[in-house]
Design a protein around this motif. Sequence first.
Motif, PDB file in Angstrom:
ATOM      1  N   PHE A   1       0.323   9.399   5.005  1.00 28.97           N
ATOM      2  CA  PHE A   1      -0.057   8.091   4.476  1.00 28.97           C
ATOM      3  C   PHE A   1       0.677   6.974   5.204  1.00 28.97           C
ATOM      4  CE2 PHE A   1      -0.287  11.050   0.792  1.00 28.97           C
ATOM      5  CZ  PHE A   1      -1.664  11.037   0.647  1.00 28.97           C
ATOM      6  N   GLY A   2      -0.044   5.869   5.397  1.00 33.26           N
ATOM      7  CA  GLY A   2       0.559   4.686   6.007  1.00 33.26           C
ATOM      8  C   GLY A   2       1.506   3.995   5.036  1.00 33.26           C
ATOM      9  N   ALA A   3       2.221   3.006   5.553  1.00 31.61           N
ATOM     10  CA  ALA A   3       3.308   2.383   4.797  1.00 31.61           C
ATOM     11  C   ALA A   3       2.849   1.654   3.536  1.00 31.61           C
ATOM     12  CB  ALA A   3       4.050   1.410   5.705  1.00 31.61           C
ATOM     13  N   LEU A   4       1.630   1.149   3.526  1.00 34.17           N
ATOM     14  CA  LEU A   4       1.196   0.344   2.377  1.00 34.17           C
ATOM     15  C   LEU A   4       0.400   1.132   1.334  1.00 34.17           C
ATOM     16  CD1 LEU A   4       0.247  -3.056   4.060  1.00 34.17           C
ATOM     17  CD2 LEU A   4       2.352  -2.423   2.895  1.00 34.17           C
ATOM     18  N   ILE A   5       0.264   2.420   1.549  1.00 36.88           N
ATOM     19  CA  ILE A   5      -0.387   3.249   0.518  1.00 36.88           C
ATOM     20  C   ILE A   5       0.641   3.472  -0.600  1.00 36.88           C
ATOM     21  CG2 ILE A   5      -1.387   5.527   0.001  1.00 36.88           C
ATOM     22  CD1 ILE A   5      -3.206   3.936   1.829  1.00 36.88           C
ATOM     23  N   GLY A   6       0.290   3.024  -1.804  1.00 34.60           N
ATOM     24  CA  GLY A   6       1.230   3.105  -2.926  1.00 34.60           C
ATOM     25  C   GLY A   6       1.365   4.526  -3.463  1.00 34.60           C
ATOM     26  N   ASP A   7       2.375   4.727  -4.305  1.00 39.07           N
ATOM     27  CA  ASP A   7       2.643   6.065  -4.844  1.00 39.07           C
ATOM     28  C   ASP A   7       1.464   6.603  -5.668  1.00 39.07           C
ATOM     29  OD1 ASP A   7       5.084   6.054  -3.639  1.00 39.07           O
ATOM     30  OD2 ASP A   7       6.177   5.385  -5.418  1.00 39.07           O
ATOM     31  N   ASP A   8       0.886   5.738  -6.541  1.00 38.57           N
ATOM     32  CA  ASP A   8      -0.223   6.194  -7.389  1.00 38.57           C
ATOM     33  C   ASP A   8      -1.437   6.566  -6.542  1.00 38.57           C
ATOM     34  OD1 ASP A   8       1.381   5.731  -9.508  1.00 38.57           O
ATOM     35  OD2 ASP A   8       0.457   3.813 -10.086  1.00 38.57           O
TER      36      ASP A   8
END
Lengths: 287, 91
Positions: free
Chosen positions: A217-224
């Motif tokens: 996942f890229g840096a801006l993909i959130g945990d949820d």
Amino acid sequence: MYIHSASAFTGEANADIHFLKEEIRRYTQENFRRVNRFILLSLLGALQCVHQQPLEAATAVYLTTEDGNLGETADVLDEIYESKSLPRPFGFINTMSNTAAFHLARNLGIRGRNITVSSQHLSFERGLELLKADFAGGAERSALIGGVDESSLSRMNRKEPSGRGWRMVDGSGWFYVKLEKEGACGAFTEIMSFRDGPSCMRWIRERERSPVEVVSFGALIGDDEATALRETLRPAAEFDYLRDYGYSGSATACGVSLFVGLFQAKTLLHINRDQRGNYAVIELERY
Amino acid sequence: MKTMKGSLDERLKMELKRLIVEECDVMTDPGEIGDEESLFGRDSKLGLDSIDALQISMAIQNKYNIAITDSKEMRRVMRSLNTFADFIQPE
């Protein structure tokens, strides 16, 4: 697009310029003058990628970057507006976005298309899309494509100093890609763009390919969001390259190229987004 | 205080050699630059060019407050380290 070699250089933030020059001497005897950290990072990553590859003369260079030569540009603007003096020529020349790709093409003796692409967090994905179109249209048959960024002025560094605990690094990840499959070590099998998250998720749910072995996942993909994607894809493993190798504006290029060298698994699905909510997916297959 | 001509001032010449090496990013020991050797052109050991000349002219403007605005004058001044030193410090 068939991958014939891939590698990444990730180094400590703000490494000494002389250290980078020493590293480059492992691949070329040329002494690069009038170059800055961004140019040296570009050279180091790309030369590391192709040092055992015979390159076709018509090979193109697609350099992707989130921030480009921002470090030197900031220095030049300081000279003009703070010190009220003229900028020094070397610094001024190096503020042009294509200087790094020029130095690279000159050193390698390649004369294909030479461009720099920037589009926030999805710069590498946009570069790949452009290259895919140029391959499909017959404009290119071989290219060096990479992502390069310094950490010093990274937006993530400014906004999220401790953020999710990633180490800030200078990054330079590269691929040598060709139309021909013979001799390839892998391929980019999908490069998809989506205007929002639901469209991306719908495509992922509906894809009919074989199961994904590794996801990243890229840096801006959130945990949820990452949790939902994991549940949908059910990958055998996850490559958390940001945790393992640190963050730069070109972390995607570095992470995906590291996958080629580090993993035994066959497929990687990399999912990324930018600040505007656009999504992109790269699917890569190793041979 | 009366100063000596630049080409006779070893301290100034070493200072200028260091300035050239630093500003032009050349891989040379400053002490290896000869006082009479050509600084510019493909046949010279350093192989400096017009962009280097501009970089040096900006540096001496900042360091010595001396401006060179004419490119012909720049070529004459930068013919060798001795001519460069004499320009910075005529006597």
